[in-house]
Design an enzyme around this catalytic site. Structure first.
Site, mmCIF file in Angstrom:
data_model
loop_
_atom_site.group_PDB
_atom_site.id
_atom_site.type_symbol
_atom_site.label_atom_id
_atom_site.label_comp_id
_atom_site.label_asym_id
_atom_site.label_seq_id
_atom_site.Cartn_x
_atom_site.Cartn_y
_atom_site.Cartn_z
ATOM 1 N N SER A 17 4.672 6.499 -9.993
ATOM 2 C CA SER A 17 3.786 6.828 -8.875
ATOM 3 C C SER A 17 4.342 7.958 -8.014
ATOM 4 C CB SER A 17 3.568 5.595 -7.992
ATOM 5 O OG SER A 17 2.895 4.587 -8.691
ATOM 6 N N CYS A 56 -5.784 7.908 -7.759
ATOM 7 C CA CYS A 56 -5.715 9.226 -7.132
ATOM 8 C C CYS A 56 -4.619 10.091 -7.749
ATOM 9 C CB CYS A 56 -5.494 9.096 -5.623
ATOM 10 S SG CYS A 56 -3.966 8.258 -5.167
ATOM 11 N N ASN A 57 -3.676 9.462 -8.457
ATOM 12 C CA ASN A 57 -2.557 10.213 -9.013
ATOM 13 C C ASN A 57 -2.600 10.387 -10.523
ATOM 14 O OD1 ASN A 57 -1.286 10.610 -6.537
ATOM 15 N ND2 ASN A 57 -0.298 8.610 -6.634
ATOM 16 N N GLY A 104 -12.149 3.006 2.771
ATOM 17 C CA GLY A 104 -11.570 2.358 1.598
ATOM 18 C C GLY A 104 -10.159 1.898 1.890
ATOM 19 N N GLN A 123 -4.705 -1.812 -9.378
ATOM 20 C CA GLN A 123 -5.493 -0.808 -10.095
ATOM 21 C C GLN A 123 -5.364 -0.981 -11.608
ATOM 22 O OE1 GLN A 123 -3.569 2.466 -8.118
ATOM 23 N NE2 GLN A 123 -5.281 2.803 -6.722
ATOM 24 N N GLY A 182 -13.865 7.624 6.137
ATOM 25 C CA GLY A 182 -13.706 6.777 4.962
ATOM 26 C C GLY A 182 -13.034 5.466 5.317
ATOM 27 N N GLU A 230 4.982 1.948 -5.182
ATOM 28 C CA GLU A 230 3.780 1.570 -4.430
ATOM 29 C C GLU A 230 3.194 0.274 -4.984
ATOM 30 O OE1 GLU A 230 0.074 3.306 -5.107
ATOM 31 O OE2 GLU A 230 0.689 4.473 -6.853
#
Length: 412
Positions: free
Chosen positions: A107, A51-52, A189, A118, A187, A112
């Protein structure tokens, strides 16, 4: 250049740009397959998309323009339009960036833990697509080791925090105690699950919606919430005070028209939308509707910038770990670069050994098997000892060609 990286992240691009490059594992595999079939100008390729950030790592690369073109093709925009938002690293600096990413130094939420998984998934996806090789394998191995060590040897990840927890904090600051609010979670997830766990027993009513009914029911049961079907999204928004969205959809699922209809059907009230998805789940136009407030990852980034002071104190220790793993990669790279020369040196030594043993045996005349074995053992040991120091030091030599000349390997 043996290795290169080109990418964008939360420091260089807004969420509106990042969402154009957001790729799940399935989409990553499609890009990797297409790149391999098209004969891309690099032998190894991996894509890291969260997402980043979205970053592409490749080796070898003749020009970083090829990687920029790959990103521009994914985003569907001209390379010149994307270029101001990108950064480029080559060689050791590319490995350093990957290690920093894996440790959480790069991050939005410092340290994180999700990023480690990931990074590993990105490599497995490329490995399954057949686009990895020795260079990327070594680089991602260094990153994985750096990530593990950072969390074991430092306190970079000890204080629990995440984008989802910051979303809940934001909601509390905006609306006060949550025990009087009706909260809708859209959602299921990883981010949605983390948000659901944070909201458990803290709201007057928590409702979960997912495109997959089973996922919604599972999370709802875990969080003591109600589960609804996807077709009930508009009705659920009509009844909600706060809506937290974190789906993996490739486009907005909460549109202006959907919310407008929900507002018309529901009671007039303040509705707070917290969108922690990339691509965004909530159309920006929703914020112009009466009573609607929309906060996305860009808004959360501003909040996170002034937080996590305790984790920041661990940055020097993590930076030291990153440099250690980068040095290990560099030692491996140097070893690989001189491997042909080392093999030639060993082959030369073995050829000389065999000639000298044969000459000694001729001079001795008929020799027993014991004497022959002794000469073989002695000569092999002597060659190994003579080549030990050159073999150990050669990877640190700046000019391997000089070593080649010294050993007479440049002749013929």
């Amino acid at each position: 250049m043996p290795l290169a990286c080109t990418g964008i992240n939360h420091l260089t691009a807004s969420v509106a740009v990042r969402e154009r490059l957001a790729l799940g594992p399935v989409a990553q595999r499609r890009v990797l397959d297409a790149s391999r079939q098209a004969g891309a100008p690099f032998g190894e390729l991996a894509i890291l998309s969260t997402c980043n950030r979205t970053e592409v790592y490749a080796a070898p690369v003749e020009s970083s323009e090829a990687l920029l073109g790959l990103l521009a093709g994914i985003a569907g925009v001209p390379a010149a339009m994307l270029q101001p938002h990108t950064y480029r690293e080559t060689g050791i600096d590319a490995v350093r960036r990957l290690c920093r990413v894996a440790t959480g130094l790069d991050s939005m939420v410092l340290g994180e833990s999700e990023i480690q998984g990931q990074v590993a998934t990105a490599f497995r996806t490329a490995e399954d697509a057949g686009t990895t090789g020795p260079v990327l394998s070594a680089a991602f191995r260094a990153a994985a080791q750096a990530g593990r060590r950072a969390r074991v040897e430092t306190g970079i990840g000890r204080l629990p925090t995440s984008v989802s927890s910051e979303a809940i904090k934001l909601l509390r600051e905006l609306a006060g105690p949550l025990d009087h609010l009706s909260v809708l979670l859209v959602g299921t997830g990883k981010m949605g699950r983390l948000a659901g766990q944070s909201l458990r027993r803290s709201t007057a009513r928590l409702t979960v919606i997912s495109r997959t009914a089973g996922h919604a029911q599972e999370l709802a049961q875990h969080c003591e919430a109600a589960a609804l079907g996807w077709h009930e999204l508009a009705d659920a928004i009509a009844q909600a005070d706060a809506i937290i969205c974190s789906t993996g959809a490739p486009h907005a699922v909460v549109s202006h028209d959907l919310v407008a209809g929900a507002i018309a059907a529901g009671e007039p009230r303040r509705r707070i939308f917290v969108d922690i998805a990339v691509p965004r789940d909530v159309e920006p136009e929703v914020r112009v509707l009466p009573g609607c407030e929309v906060y996305d990852l860009d808004a959360l980034q501003q909040r996170l910038a002034g937080n996590l002071e305790a984790r920041r104190q661990e940055i020097p220790a993590v930076e030291a770990i990153v440099e250690q793993e980068v040095e290990r990669f560099d030692a491996w790279r140097r070893q690989q670069s001189v491997l042909p020369l080392l093999l030639e040196m060993r082959a030369q030594g073995e050829a000389i050994r065999q000639r000298e043993v044969a000459r000694a045996l001729r001079r001795l005349g008929p020799a027993s098997p014991e004497v022959t074995a002794l000469l073989e053992e002695f000569s092999k040991s002597l060659v190994n000892k003579l080549l030990h120091e050159p073999t150990r030091r050669l990877p640190t030599v700046d000019d391997p060609d000089m070593a080649r000349a010294l050993f007479g390997l440049d002749a013929g």
